[in-house]
Design an enzyme around this catalytic site. Structure first.
Site, mmCIF file in Angstrom:
data_model
loop_
_atom_site.group_PDB
_atom_site.id
_atom_site.type_symbol
_atom_site.label_atom_id
_atom_site.label_comp_id
_atom_site.label_asym_id
_atom_site.label_seq_id
_atom_site.Cartn_x
_atom_site.Cartn_y
_atom_site.Cartn_z
ATOM 1 N N THR A 136 2.485 -52.162 -18.842
ATOM 2 C CA THR A 136 1.574 -53.316 -18.773
ATOM 3 C C THR A 136 1.988 -54.286 -19.880
ATOM 4 O O THR A 136 1.400 -54.286 -20.961
ATOM 5 C CB THR A 136 0.105 -52.900 -18.949
ATOM 6 O OG1 THR A 136 0.001 -51.960 -20.040
ATOM 7 C CG2 THR A 136 -0.438 -52.268 -17.688
ATOM 8 N N VAL A 192 6.230 -42.376 -20.861
ATOM 9 C CA VAL A 192 4.928 -41.735 -20.750
ATOM 10 C C VAL A 192 4.837 -40.876 -19.495
ATOM 11 O O VAL A 192 4.503 -39.689 -19.554
ATOM 12 C CB VAL A 192 3.804 -42.790 -20.742
ATOM 13 C CG1 VAL A 192 2.458 -42.130 -20.474
ATOM 14 C CG2 VAL A 192 3.768 -43.548 -22.060
ATOM 15 N N CYS A 203 2.961 -50.895 -27.088
ATOM 16 C CA CYS A 203 1.544 -50.576 -27.328
ATOM 17 C C CYS A 203 0.946 -51.479 -28.400
ATOM 18 O O CYS A 203 0.231 -52.420 -28.099
ATOM 19 C CB CYS A 203 1.400 -49.104 -27.729
ATOM 20 S SG CYS A 203 1.599 -47.952 -26.348
ATOM 21 N N THR A 245 -2.183 -49.164 -20.002
ATOM 22 C CA THR A 245 -3.114 -49.899 -20.858
ATOM 23 C C THR A 245 -3.582 -51.178 -20.171
ATOM 24 O O THR A 245 -2.764 -51.985 -19.726
ATOM 25 C CB THR A 245 -2.440 -50.268 -22.189
ATOM 26 O OG1 THR A 245 -2.014 -49.063 -22.832
ATOM 27 C CG2 THR A 245 -3.411 -51.010 -23.093
ATOM 28 N N ARG A 265 12.166 -52.013 -25.819
ATOM 29 C CA ARG A 265 11.179 -52.959 -25.306
ATOM 30 C C ARG A 265 10.380 -53.597 -26.436
ATOM 31 O O ARG A 265 9.881 -52.916 -27.324
ATOM 32 C CB ARG A 265 10.225 -52.254 -24.337
ATOM 33 C CG ARG A 265 10.857 -51.839 -23.023
ATOM 34 C CD ARG A 265 9.873 -51.077 -22.168
ATOM 35 N NE ARG A 265 9.488 -49.814 -22.794
ATOM 36 C CZ ARG A 265 8.520 -49.029 -22.328
ATOM 37 N NH1 ARG A 265 7.824 -49.393 -21.261
ATOM 38 N NH2 ARG A 265 8.234 -47.894 -22.934
ATOM 39 N N ASP A 312 9.345 -43.247 -8.909
ATOM 40 C CA ASP A 312 9.664 -44.481 -9.631
ATOM 41 C C ASP A 312 10.501 -45.364 -8.705
ATOM 42 O O ASP A 312 11.323 -44.857 -7.925
ATOM 43 C CB ASP A 312 10.450 -44.175 -10.914
ATOM 44 C CG ASP A 312 10.390 -45.319 -11.918
ATOM 45 O OD1 ASP A 312 9.722 -45.172 -12.955
ATOM 46 O OD2 ASP A 312 11.012 -46.380 -11.669
#
Length: 440
Positions: free
Chosen positions: A91, A22, A266, A126, A337, A41
């Site tokens: 998250t 993202v 997500c 999120t 992931r 990062d």
């Protein structure tokens, strides 16, 4: 001159904190518009790859990464050079399905140490409603010694990037924006309008924007759970689920959902953030939690179907050679992931099966580190008893009949099994070739 004007005049910089699937595309998008961007990062290996023109996410490609003007760095002190900060860190959830806010809190502490007066911090990660204002703002104030609303402003703009999707990209997806007050809302909206061609939606509050994110993914999760439940029942009835869906979709108001594995960072995670906050307030989720339970159980359901097909074909289960085609959480992305393919593999291992896993898009080293799985090359397989299409990568669904048959080159004709989780293969052709076929 306000902050927006200073940004477009290159008098102030934007920083992106978290350069994954993202954050990195957002950083590149702003840079493509001539904005000065610092991409930060904590993963030094990732930063070096970007500097070398390598895009491990495959979201923008090596050529674009090689040409971008983004200043990639793992030096947090560089953040003090920016006035507009965008936080885009993962998250995830803990093993007990509760929110893991450690990455967001860590990123917030880092920003706070280098926050300067007049800055705006926007969160894209999120979270459940209330995290930005109740958790992040106090951390920023503590670390910086500044006062929110006076010395700096905060906003929330949920990410909507769909990894691997080259149609619904950052630029043509409407962006939800929110701010701590009207002034910050307008500045945040104008900054995002630099790169969002589809425009922005100004949410009435930060909590509304936070809620919108978890709800839009929870809605999709529930709809897929409904289709998965139908698939389970239709399997018992001996009815092809996809034929039912095809018939149903002829009606104008059909939603067009299909059964499948629901993982990723997500849809497979966000509903738990909503459930967590609802339970804190004394409400026990019924529909959302039920949907999550169904979707979380689909890997085991598919694995049990594989075992059933092996038994029906007369195979010795423990000796069966099962090939899993795909390990990423969805097609056209190297992102592994929260992949629910792992649930299929884990269940098969309970029966003594050690499946071979093939995925041309996943990173072998990352897969080994994350799941302890050694990926194999497709051309190494010639004695499959069962091939499982778990992820619809183009490399799989575009295989020729000759390539597909090679997987079963040393297997007897009446004992070749295909399990089509994604329902993307040619069922009629496979049955005509003598394959034993099952689809979700």
């Amino acid at each position: 001159m306000n902050l927006f004007e200073k940004i477009i005049n290159n008098e102030e910089k934007i920083s992106l904190i978290g350069l994954g699937y993202v954050g990195m595309p957002i950083a590149v998008a702003f840079a493509n518009k001539g904005i000065d961007v610092i991409g930060f990062d904590i993963n030094k290996t990732k930063i070096e790859q970007y500097k070398e023109g390598i895009d491990p996410t495959k979201e923008v490609g090596n050529e674009t990464i090689g040409k971008t003007s983004v200043e990639f760095t793992s030096d947090e002190s560089k953040l003090s050079e920016a006035k507009f900060h965008i936080v885009s860190v993962p998250t995830p959830i803990n093993t007990d399905k509760t929110p893991n806010l450690a990455p967001v809190e860590g990123a917030t502490k880092t920003i706070g140490k280098h926050l300067t007066k007049g800055s705006i911090v926007v969160y894209e990660s999120t979270v459940y409603p209330g995290v930005t204002e109740d958790i992040c703002i106090p951390i920023l104030e503590k670390e910086s010694g500044l006062k929110c609303g006076v010395d700096f402003k905060v906003g929330y703009s949920p990410e909507r990037i769909n990894p691997g999707d080259k149609v619904h990209t950052l630029e043509n997806i409407v962006k939800i924006v929110s701010g701590i007050d009207e002034e910050s809302l307008e500045t945040i909206a104008k900054v995002y309008e630099i790169v969002i061609d589809a425009g922005v939606h100004r949410a009435k509050s930060i909590k509304v924007a936070e809620a919108a994110k978890v709800v839009e993914n929870s809605q999709r999760d529930i709809n897929i759970a409904f289709m998965n439940e139908l698939a389970i029942v239709f399997d018992k009835m001996g009815i092809d689920t996809n034929e039912v869906v095809e018939a149903m979709n002829t009606k104008w108001n059909s939603l067009g959902f299909y059964p499948g594995l629901v993982g990723g960072h997500c849809i497979g995670v966000d509903p738990y953030y909503f459930i967590y906050e609802a339970e804190k307030l004394g409400y026990h989720s019924q529909i959302i939690l039920s949907g999550r339970k169904i979707n979380d159980g689909m890997g085991a359901f598919v694995a049990d179907a594989i075992i059933k097909e092996l038994v029906l074909s007369g195979k010795k289960v423990k000796e069966a050679n099962v090939v899993i085609m795909g390990i990423t959480f969805k097609e056209n992305t190297p992102d592994i992931r929260n992949s629910k393919v792992i649930d299929i593999i884990t269940r098969l291992e309970e029966y003594g099966i050690k499946p071979a896993v093939v995925d041309p898009q996943a990173d072998p080293a990352e897969t080994k580190k994350e799941y302890g799985i050694e990926l194999v090359n497709m051309d190494q397989i010639t004695d499959a008893d069962c091939a499982v299409l778990a992820v619809a990568h183009p490399e799989f669904i575009n295989m020729t009949a000759e390539q597909f048959n090679k997987l079963f080159e040393n297997t007897e004709d009446n004992q070749k099994i295909v399990v089509d989780v994604k329902s993307k293969l040619n069922k009629k052709a496979l049955l005509a070739e003598g394959y034993q076929y099952w689809s979700l």
